[in-house]
Design an enzyme around this catalytic site. Structure first.
Site, PDB file in Angstrom:
ATOM      1  N   ASP A  30      50.391  27.414  21.546  1.00 12.65           N
ATOM      2  CA  ASP A  30      51.351  28.996  21.894  1.00 12.65           C
ATOM      3  C   ASP A  30      51.735  27.750  23.239  1.00 12.65           C
ATOM      4  O   ASP A  30      50.744  27.635  24.269  1.00 12.65           O
ATOM      5  CB  ASP A  30      50.517  29.859  22.011  1.00 12.65           C
ATOM      6  CG  ASP A  30      51.237  30.697  21.974  1.00 12.65           C
ATOM      7  OD1 ASP A  30      52.484  31.207  22.235  1.00 12.65           O
ATOM      8  OD2 ASP A  30      51.018  31.711  22.702  1.00 12.65           O
ATOM      9  N   ASN A  78      56.721  34.142  12.445  1.00 13.64           N
ATOM     10  CA  ASN A  78      57.643  33.988  12.873  1.00 13.64           C
ATOM     11  C   ASN A  78      59.662  33.579  12.905  1.00 13.64           C
ATOM     12  O   ASN A  78      60.453  33.150  13.220  1.00 13.64           O
ATOM     13  CB  ASN A  78      57.622  32.386  13.635  1.00 13.64           C
ATOM     14  CG  ASN A  78      56.479  31.741  14.389  1.00 13.64           C
ATOM     15  OD1 ASN A  78      55.680  30.910  14.554  1.00 13.64           O
ATOM     16  ND2 ASN A  78      55.781  32.668  15.428  1.00 13.64           N
TER      17      ASN A  78
END
Ligand code: IPE
Ligand code: IPE
Ligand code: MG
Length: 244
Positions: A30, A78
């Protein structure tokens, strides 16, 4: 800051110890978007450097003696991102696969994609499957979680068992139908980017994983920090509910 401490400054890591204790490491990669923003670049530039950093991290983990690595590349959630960003991630993935096929004899890494491939068009699916097939005999494994969600994976596992006619299931049955059935559960899960959450990653497999959270943004995670994370992991006391 939770995660790995400053206990370990200049780690001396024994490959034998790593082989015994850290059979599987997983990363929530991330922070690509914030990495780009800090530099005044578009988010997709962050993903490009993020993909490059995956090579650096995978190589270092392999050098340390870790047999299986899993990275969270794209979640089932996502897809809700802007189309332009999703498209650029998919293009990067295509390039990543092409390079991995080209460099397979040098890298000696087996690639496995975790997640439902049915959402991809046939060209993309062929690319992913070709890379898996061409590297299937290598011992070191790099699992790439793509269109992956842990809840989706559990539903998929249970549905496979129902389709086989099972009326009741064991923990072993569920584990054996997960996308990760070819690797042991992760010993250590590392999240970069400074957030303290799991974001639908390996929920079942993480039952007794050690966790590490670092503020470092994914494209900046380097060999030195990986060594410190691994050295810190090796000092942990894993009790599995038992007492000494
Ligand atoms: C991780 O980086 C990569 C993917 C989720 C595809 P992000 O894109 O989430 O970066 P941040 O968290 O916005 O900085
Ligand atoms: C987790 O990152 C998914 C990947 C790294 C692929 P996200 O950026 O999507 O997670 P949230 O939204 O911060 O929980
Ligand atoms: Mg993020």
């Amino acid at each position: 800051m939770l995660g790995f401490s400053k206990r370990v400054k200049n780690p001396q890591i024994s490959k034998d110890e790593v082989e015994q204790k850290l059979r599987h490491i997983a990363f929530i990669m991330d922070g690509n978007g914030r990495w780009a923003k800090k530099r005044g670049l578009p988010r997709k530039a962050g993903h490009k450097y993020g993909a490059e950093n995956l090579r650096r991290v995978a190589n270092r983990c392999k050098e340390l003696g870790i047999k299986a690595i899993t990275v969270y590349a794209f979640s089932t959630e996502n897809w809700s991102r802007p189309k332009d960003e999703v498209d650029s991630i998919m293009r990067l993935l295509c390039n990543f696969c092409d390079e991995a096929v080209r460099d397979r004899e040098k890298n000696k890494i087996r690639f496995v994609f975790l997640g439902d491939k049915a959402v991809f068009d046939s060209e993309m699916r062929d690319k992913l499957e070709k890379l898996e097939e061409m590297t299937a005999d290598y011992e070191h494994i790099l699992n790439i979680a793509l269109n992956y969600g842990a809840r989706d994976e559990l539903v998929h596992s249970v549905n496979s068992l129902i389709a086989e006619g099972k009326e009741s299931v064991t923990e072993q049955d569920i584990s054996s139908r997960l996308y990760t059935s070819h690797v042991p559960d992760p010993d250590l899960i590392v999240r970069t980017g400074g957030d303290f959450r799991i974001s639908n990653f390996l929920l079942w497999q993480a039952a007794y994983a050690e966790l590490c959270f670092t503020k470092t943004l994914w494209p900046d995670l380097d060999e030195r920090e990986i060594d410190r994370i691994v050295a810190d992991f090796l000092t942990r006391d894993r009790r599995y509910g038992n007492v000494k």
